[in-house]
Write a protein that holds these residues in place. Sequence first.
Motif, mmCIF file in Angstrom:
data_model
loop_
_atom_site.group_PDB
_atom_site.id
_atom_site.type_symbol
_atom_site.label_atom_id
_atom_site.label_comp_id
_atom_site.label_asym_id
_atom_site.label_seq_id
_atom_site.Cartn_x
_atom_site.Cartn_y
_atom_site.Cartn_z
ATOM 1 N N SER A 89 -4.473 45.304 58.651
ATOM 2 C CA SER A 89 -5.336 46.320 58.037
ATOM 3 C C SER A 89 -6.689 46.425 58.745
ATOM 4 C CB SER A 89 -5.575 45.993 56.561
ATOM 5 O OG SER A 89 -6.585 46.821 56.028
ATOM 6 N N PRO A 90 -7.075 47.619 59.208
ATOM 7 C CA PRO A 90 -8.420 47.791 59.791
ATOM 8 C C PRO A 90 -9.525 47.562 58.770
ATOM 9 C CG PRO A 90 -6.962 49.630 60.380
ATOM 10 C CD PRO A 90 -6.270 48.847 59.309
ATOM 11 N N THR A 91 -9.267 47.841 57.508
ATOM 12 C CA THR A 91 -10.283 47.630 56.471
ATOM 13 C C THR A 91 -10.642 46.157 56.356
ATOM 14 O OG1 THR A 91 -9.450 49.526 55.221
ATOM 15 C CG2 THR A 91 -10.814 47.956 54.033
ATOM 16 N N LEU A 92 -9.644 45.292 56.350
ATOM 17 C CA LEU A 92 -9.913 43.861 56.295
ATOM 18 C C LEU A 92 -10.592 43.384 57.563
ATOM 19 C CD1 LEU A 92 -6.847 42.146 54.570
ATOM 20 C CD2 LEU A 92 -9.031 42.841 53.612
ATOM 21 N N ALA A 93 -10.199 43.947 58.703
ATOM 22 C CA ALA A 93 -10.830 43.553 59.974
ATOM 23 C C ALA A 93 -12.320 43.871 59.953
ATOM 24 C CB ALA A 93 -10.141 44.255 61.137
ATOM 25 N N GLN A 94 -12.699 45.017 59.388
ATOM 26 C CA GLN A 94 -14.119 45.374 59.293
ATOM 27 C C GLN A 94 -14.864 44.381 58.409
ATOM 28 O OE1 GLN A 94 -14.822 49.561 58.306
ATOM 29 N NE2 GLN A 94 -12.805 50.051 59.092
ATOM 30 N N ALA A 267 1.684 53.600 55.406
ATOM 31 C CA ALA A 267 1.582 53.187 56.810
ATOM 32 C C ALA A 267 0.124 52.973 57.201
ATOM 33 C CB ALA A 267 2.232 54.234 57.709
ATOM 34 N N ALA A 268 -0.758 53.873 56.772
ATOM 35 C CA ALA A 268 -2.176 53.734 57.096
ATOM 36 C C ALA A 268 -2.756 52.472 56.472
ATOM 37 C CB ALA A 268 -2.949 54.965 56.624
ATOM 38 N N LEU A 269 -2.359 52.157 55.239
ATOM 39 C CA LEU A 269 -2.834 50.931 54.601
ATOM 40 C C LEU A 269 -2.371 49.696 55.356
ATOM 41 C CD1 LEU A 269 -2.232 51.808 50.838
ATOM 42 C CD2 LEU A 269 -4.439 51.533 51.971
ATOM 43 N N ALA A 273 0.675 53.557 62.566
ATOM 44 C CA ALA A 273 0.800 55.010 62.641
ATOM 45 C C ALA A 273 2.012 55.442 61.820
ATOM 46 C CB ALA A 273 0.976 55.448 64.090
ATOM 47 N N PRO A 274 1.925 56.566 61.114
ATOM 48 C CA PRO A 274 3.065 57.015 60.295
ATOM 49 C C PRO A 274 4.358 57.149 61.096
ATOM 50 C CG PRO A 274 1.104 58.253 59.708
ATOM 51 C CD PRO A 274 0.736 57.419 60.905
ATOM 52 N N ALA A 275 4.254 57.546 62.362
ATOM 53 C CA ALA A 275 5.463 57.721 63.171
ATOM 54 C C ALA A 275 6.171 56.400 63.434
ATOM 55 C CB ALA A 275 5.101 58.401 64.496
ATOM 56 N N ALA A 276 5.443 55.286 63.329
ATOM 57 C CA ALA A 276 6.037 53.982 63.622
ATOM 58 C C ALA A 276 6.469 53.238 62.369
ATOM 59 C CB ALA A 276 5.034 53.124 64.400
ATOM 60 N N PHE A 277 6.391 53.904 61.211
ATOM 61 C CA PHE A 277 6.702 53.217 59.957
ATOM 62 C C PHE A 277 7.730 54.004 59.168
ATOM 63 C CE2 PHE A 277 5.860 52.665 55.384
ATOM 64 C CZ PHE A 277 6.041 51.293 55.282
#
Length: 487
Positions: A89-94, A267-269, A273-277
Motif C-alpha cells: 500500500s502506498p498509503t502505508l509507505a507514506q 486493486a488501488a488499495l 494497477a487495476p489491469a494487473a488485479f
Amino acid sequence: MTSFTFSRRVAWPALVASGLWLAGCAQTPPYERPTMDIPAAYKEQAAAQAQGIWKPAQPQASTALPETWWTVYGDAVLDRLQQQAEAHSPTLAQSAARLRAAQAAVTSSGAAALPIVGANASSSRARSGTQLSSQGDGSSTARISTSHSLGLTASWELDLWGRISAGVSAAQASAQASADDLAAARLSLQAAVAQTYFSLRAAEAQAALLGETLKAYDRSWELTRNRQAAGVASSADVAQAEAQYKSTQVQLLEAQTTRSQLEHALAALLGQAPAAFALEPTAALPAPADVPRVLPSDLLQRRPDIAAAERRVAAANAQIGVARAAYFPTLTLSAAGGYRGAPLADLFSAPNLFWSLGPALAASIFDGGARSAAVETARANHAQVTAAYRQTVLTALQEVEDNLTAAAALAQEEQLQREATAAAQRALDVVENQYRAGTVGYLNVLAAQTTVLSSQRSLIDVKSRRLTAVNALLKNVAGRWEALPPA
C-alpha cells in the motif's frame, strides 16, 4: 544579540554553581493529559447503561492493536488481500516514511545537548604591500608570508533553561504521534480493504441473483408467448413480460459495472494497477461478527487516532518551554587548540602550539516582541491541539454509538427481510399456478415477480449494510471486542 566572553580570571566554581542552580529552572509547564471523560458503557447498550460510571480517557500505545482482527470473518480471500495491502500500500509507505522522519528529528534534537567537536586545517601564502627600494633606483619590494594551521575546536551549550530538553521532548512526542498515525493508517486501510471486499461480494450476489431471475423471466416470457399463440393471452401480456426481462437485464449490467469498479478500487488499495488485479467471483458474503451484548468503553482507548492526538498535545506543551527559554541567555563553553606557524616542517613544535578555553554568554536585548509572539503562538497551538484531542474523542464516541445502533437494527432487519422474502416467494408460487390455470391475468404474475426480486435484492443489501456496520464498529474499537488487560 549581545555576546559576553569571560576570560580565565572568571571564578569557575561560582560559574559552575550558578549554572547548576539555573539548570533547574526549566520553562516547560508540567504536562497534564487533557481532561476528557468517557462513559463506562455506551448509551445504545441498555444492559450496561445502569452503571452510569465515567472515567478519564487514557489513550494506549499503538502496539496494543491486534494484527489480524479481520480473521473474525473467516474468509481466506480477505486474509490474503489484507496481507497484500500491508506489503504494497502506498498509503502505508507514506505514513512509514513520515515516522522515519520524525524519529530522525528526535535524534537531531538530542544531538543539540551534546558537545560539538570539529577539526580544521589550512595553508595559505600571501603577499602584503609594496615599498620603494632604499637604494633610490625606483624598484619596489613586496612581503610574502606563508602560514599553516591545524587544530581542533569544541563547543557545548549548557541547557540552563531546558530549551534543548524541551525540544527533545517535543520531538519524542511528535515521533510517538507519527507512530500512532501509522497504526491509524494501517487500521483504516484494513477496514477499507474489508469494506470494499464486502461491497464487491454484495455486487456479485446481486448480479448472480439477477442472472437467475433473468432465466425465470425468460421462461415466463416464453410461457406468455405460447399462451398468446394459443389465444389465451394478449399481446399486452407478452409486452409486459418482455419489458420486465429487458429492465432486469439493465439491472444486471449495473450490478456488473459496480462489481468491476469495486474491483478497481480494491486493486488501488492493494497498491496494484487495476489491469494487473483480478478476483475470482464467488457471490458469497461472509457472516458478520457477533457484537457482544456489553462492549466496554475501555476499547476506545486503543484507538490510534486518539493516542496520536494526545501525543500532539504533549508535543505542543513542550514547545511552550522552548519558546519561553528564548527569553534567557545561552551559555556556551568553547575550546580550541592546535598548531599554527610558517615553516611546515616545524609546524608541530612547541612554539607553534596555541589553545583557548572559555565560556560565552549571549542574550537578546531587544527583538520587537518576537519572543512574546512565539510564546503566545505556542500557547495557542497547545489550545488548538487540546481541542482537537477532545473532538477526536467525541467523534470516536459518536462513531461507536452510531454503528452499535446500526448493527443491532440491521440484525433485526435482516431477520425480518428473510421472512418477507419467503412470504413473497410463496405468493409468487400461488399466482403463477393461478395464471397457468387462467384464473388471474399476467399483471398479477408481473407484480408478484417484481416483489420477489425486490425483496431478494433488499435482503442482499441488508446483509451488506450489516457487514458494513460491524466492520466499522470493529474499526471504531481498534479491532477487538475484548476489554483492556489490567494495568
